[in-house]
Design a protein around this motif. Structure first.
Motif, PDB file in Angstrom:
ATOM      1  N   GLN A 259      93.942  11.688  93.562  1.00 12.54           N
ATOM      2  CA  GLN A 259      95.074  11.135  93.446  1.00 12.54           C
ATOM      3  C   GLN A 259      94.992  10.246  95.070  1.00 12.54           C
ATOM      4  OE1 GLN A 259      95.638   9.637  90.563  1.00 12.54           O
ATOM      5  NE2 GLN A 259      94.078  11.039  89.681  1.00 12.54           N
ATOM      6  N   HIS A 260      95.530  11.011  96.003  1.00 17.92           N
ATOM      7  CA  HIS A 260      96.043  11.251  97.488  1.00 17.92           C
ATOM      8  C   HIS A 260      94.594  10.021  97.961  1.00 17.92           C
ATOM      9  CE1 HIS A 260      98.960  14.061  97.501  1.00 17.92           C
ATOM     10  NE2 HIS A 260      97.830  14.787  97.388  1.00 17.92           N
ATOM     11  N   LEU A 261      93.309  10.258  98.144  1.00 27.18           N
ATOM     12  CA  LEU A 261      92.426   9.684  98.311  1.00 27.18           C
ATOM     13  C   LEU A 261      92.289   8.474  97.525  1.00 27.18           C
ATOM     14  CD1 LEU A 261      89.732   9.715  99.770  1.00 27.18           C
ATOM     15  CD2 LEU A 261      88.535  10.559  97.623  1.00 27.18           C
ATOM     16  N   ILE A 262      92.564   8.075  96.549  1.00 29.82           N
ATOM     17  CA  ILE A 262      92.500   6.575  95.944  1.00 29.82           C
ATOM     18  C   ILE A 262      93.138   6.186  96.588  1.00 29.82           C
ATOM     19  CG2 ILE A 262      92.841   5.767  93.990  1.00 29.82           C
ATOM     20  CD1 ILE A 262      92.140   7.776  91.933  1.00 29.82           C
ATOM     21  N   GLU A 263      94.552   6.712  97.066  1.00 29.34           N
ATOM     22  CA  GLU A 263      95.841   5.599  97.520  1.00 29.34           C
ATOM     23  C   GLU A 263      95.392   5.248  99.281  1.00 29.34           C
ATOM     24  OE1 GLU A 263      98.061   4.416  95.259  1.00 29.34           O
ATOM     25  OE2 GLU A 263      96.931   5.379  93.990  1.00 29.34           O
ATOM     26  N   ARG A 264      94.776   6.619  99.854  1.00 29.00           N
ATOM     27  CA  ARG A 264      94.762   5.918 101.476  1.00 29.00           C
ATOM     28  C   ARG A 264      93.359   5.805 101.446  1.00 29.00           C
ATOM     29  NH1 ARG A 264      96.153  13.248 102.572  1.00 29.00           N
ATOM     30  NH2 ARG A 264      98.202  12.668 101.403  1.00 29.00           N
ATOM     31  N   LEU A 265      92.216   5.048 100.591  1.00 30.07           N
ATOM     32  CA  LEU A 265      91.936   4.430 100.870  1.00 30.07           C
ATOM     33  C   LEU A 265      91.523   3.182 101.583  1.00 30.07           C
ATOM     34  CD1 LEU A 265      90.276   2.523  98.735  1.00 30.07           C
ATOM     35  CD2 LEU A 265      90.210   4.949  97.217  1.00 30.07           C
ATOM     36  N   ASP A 266      90.349   2.437 102.122  1.00 30.49           N
ATOM     37  CA  ASP A 266      90.758   1.336 102.580  1.00 30.49           C
ATOM     38  C   ASP A 266      89.512   0.386 102.291  1.00 30.49           C
ATOM     39  OD1 ASP A 266      90.147  -0.921 103.998  1.00 30.49           O
ATOM     40  OD2 ASP A 266      90.264  -0.335 106.220  1.00 30.49           O
ATOM     41  N   THR A 267      89.904  -0.131 101.247  1.00 29.06           N
ATOM     42  CA  THR A 267      89.500  -1.345 100.358  1.00 29.06           C
ATOM     43  C   THR A 267      88.038  -2.311 101.272  1.00 29.06           C
ATOM     44  OG1 THR A 267      90.957  -2.536  99.377  1.00 29.06           O
ATOM     45  CG2 THR A 267      91.049  -0.392  98.242  1.00 29.06           C
ATOM     46  N   ALA A 268      88.952  -2.235 102.155  1.00 28.53           N
ATOM     47  CA  ALA A 268      87.673  -3.629 102.917  1.00 28.53           C
ATOM     48  C   ALA A 268      86.785  -3.022 103.006  1.00 28.53           C
ATOM     49  CB  ALA A 268      88.963  -3.846 103.801  1.00 28.53           C
ATOM     50  N   ILE A 269      86.905  -1.978 103.095  1.00 29.73           N
ATOM     51  CA  ILE A 269      85.311  -0.725 103.720  1.00 29.73           C
ATOM     52  C   ILE A 269      84.328  -0.282 103.153  1.00 29.73           C
ATOM     53  CG2 ILE A 269      86.435  -1.414 105.953  1.00 29.73           C
ATOM     54  CD1 ILE A 269      86.501   1.523 106.628  1.00 29.73           C
ATOM     55  N   VAL A 270      85.178  -0.695 101.566  1.00 31.54           N
ATOM     56  CA  VAL A 270      84.672   0.613 100.114  1.00 31.54           C
ATOM     57  C   VAL A 270      83.502  -0.055 100.210  1.00 31.54           C
ATOM     58  CG1 VAL A 270      85.294   1.595  98.154  1.00 31.54           C
ATOM     59  CG2 VAL A 270      86.597   1.873  99.402  1.00 31.54           C
ATOM     60  N   SER A 271      82.424   0.525  99.210  1.00 31.41           N
ATOM     61  CA  SER A 271      80.728   0.236  99.490  1.00 31.41           C
ATOM     62  C   SER A 271      80.995   0.578  97.393  1.00 31.41           C
ATOM     63  CB  SER A 271      79.384   0.513  99.160  1.00 31.41           C
ATOM     64  OG  SER A 271      80.186   0.179 100.821  1.00 31.41           O
ATOM     65  N   ARG A 272      80.812  -0.479  96.849  1.00 35.89           N
ATOM     66  CA  ARG A 272      80.311  -0.207  95.633  1.00 35.89           C
ATOM     67  C   ARG A 272      78.930  -0.267  94.697  1.00 35.89           C
ATOM     68  NH1 ARG A 272      79.951  -2.720  90.516  1.00 35.89           N
ATOM     69  NH2 ARG A 272      81.845  -1.671  89.079  1.00 35.89           N
ATOM     70  N   VAL A 273      78.656   0.633  94.079  1.00 39.83           N
ATOM     71  CA  VAL A 273      76.997   0.136  93.994  1.00 39.83           C
ATOM     72  C   VAL A 273      76.838   0.516  92.798  1.00 39.83           C
ATOM     73  CG1 VAL A 273      74.894   1.068  95.274  1.00 39.83           C
ATOM     74  CG2 VAL A 273      76.775   0.566  96.962  1.00 39.83           C
TER      75      VAL A 273
END
Length: 397
Positions: A259-273
């Motif tokens: 849950q902490h990880l989901i809230e802290r990730l920066d969606t601008a630099i996340v890759s979805r593959v």
């Protein structure tokens, strides 16, 4: 390594693709006295994905390329590995030192940008042309004529197709249209600051359940490389603005670190593959064109071997060309690499299916096995992968 290591006449080699495989090949081939020019269709070398786990077999190649110290300085320190249930109950934790002792090398999880910069520096930026795509090749004399999108045509003794999983030259080499196969799951990945409430600083931490997986791996520079795996149909909507809400939904009720990880990730630099692989092909060579890396053997990432196998390809190709007879050298390369990479592709696909619920009963059995895992079985598999490259990789060359 000195240039005198090669006993062959220098070749004029064009490499299509300046990713991990292409740059590694550029370095290895230059070390052995060949003239190398690399071309990539992208205007800027921005690697896909946040990080890569370079396992000991890949690190060994980088050592041979003279890059070992740089890679180790920039990578994360990964000393242990753990699995926990989706709600945080520890299933197993074990040291990776037995692996490192068995193969006399450690793993180096590293940011892709850092690895690419080290490889680019080693290859020489002046040898790389960006923003130009290969439009085709044709036999010409004893070599190949390479046609580019800017209108230029270049004569080469050898063309190395290292243009990735969407290779434009793969069909030419294989002789028919090759389709990639969807592995059944979507991967979100990125980087996040390493904190104790996410995972131990030197551990590869994984949470598993419901055929899903969450991973945190030290990647250097005080950060974790993370990924989320979720089985989904192919073609599901990909909207960056919804990534956080998607992950909240897929991992509702999972452990606090997730849950902490989901809230802290920066969606601008996340890759979805959407993860794809390919049925292994028996030939990486047609005339004076040779496939290397993901162009030859795109594989599921579940063994962490995609980049490592590209590095192995690069070193083996350079070693084979020492003999002087190019056609014989390419045949030897094909024999050495097609079987090796096919085995890893199939193992990676099998592991993918177990991890992500291809056969749900098998996935449940794996969860049960993890509760009794001492590390010996996992380490044995990692040792097998690291040491199976054959004589062209095992000696110093």
């Amino acid at each position: 390594m000195s240039l005198s290591a090669s006993t062959s006449q220098p070749l004029d080699i064009v490499i299509i693709g300046a990713g991990i495989g292409g740059l590694s090949a550029g370095i290895a081939l230059q070390q052995r006295g060949h003239r190398v020019r690399l071309f990539d269709r992208v205007p800027d070398l921005t690697p896909a994905g946040a990080a890569i786990s370079v396992w000991p077999n890949g690190v060994n190649v980088l050592e041979k390329l003279g890059l070992g110290a740089a890679i180790k300085a920039a990578s994360g320190e990964m000393q242990s590995m753990s699995y926990s249930t989706h709600d945080g109950a520890l299933l197993t934790r074990f040291s990776l030192q037995p692996l490192y002792d068995a193969v006399a090398q450690r793993a180096c999880p590293i940011a892709r940008t850092a690895l690419q910069q080290i490889l680019l520096d080693g290859c020489g930026r002046d040898n790389v042309t960006l923003g130009v795509s290969c439009e085709g090749v044709e036999p010409s004399g004893d070599g190949m004529r390479v046609k580019f999108s800017d209108g230029q045509q270049i004569q080469a003794d050898l063309v190395v197709a290292a243009d990735g999983t969407h290779s434009r030259l793969r069909n030419y080499v294989v002789g028919h249209d090759v389709t990639r196969d969807y592995c059944g799951y979507v991967n979100w990945n990125g980087r996040v600051d390493a904190t104790d409430d996410l995972a131990p600083a030197t551990e590869w931490t994984q949470f598993v359940g419901d055929h899903k997986r969450v991973s945190l791996m030290p990647m250097g520079n005080g950060q974790f490389y993370f990924f989320f795996d979720v089985p989904l149909p192919a073609g599901t909507p990909n909207d960056r603005t919804h990534y956080r809400d998607e992950l909240r939904g897929h991992f509702s009720g999972w452990a606090a670190p997730v849950q902490h990880l989901i809230e802290r990730l920066d969606t601008a630099i996340v890759s979805r593959v959407e993860i794809h692989d390919m049925v292994p092909t028996s030939s990486f060579v047609k005339g004076r064109v040779v496939l290397l890396g993901d162009a030859a053997h795109p594989m599921a990432p579940d063994l962490g071997q995609g980049g490592c196998q590209a590095m192995e390809d690069a070193w083996v190709l350079a070693r084979c060309l020492d003999a002087g007879d190019v056609d014989a050298a390419l045949a030897r390369y094909n024999t050495a690499r097609a079987e090796r990479t096919a085995q890893i592709m199939l193992r990676a696909r099998a592991r993918s299916q177990v991890t992500h619920g291809g056969v749900p009963a098998e996935t449940q059995a794996w969860y049960a096995e993890l509760a009794h895992e001492t590390g010996e079985r996992v380490i044995a598999g990692l040792v097998k992968t690291a040491t199976g490259g054959g004589e062209l990789l095992s000696d110093q060359g």
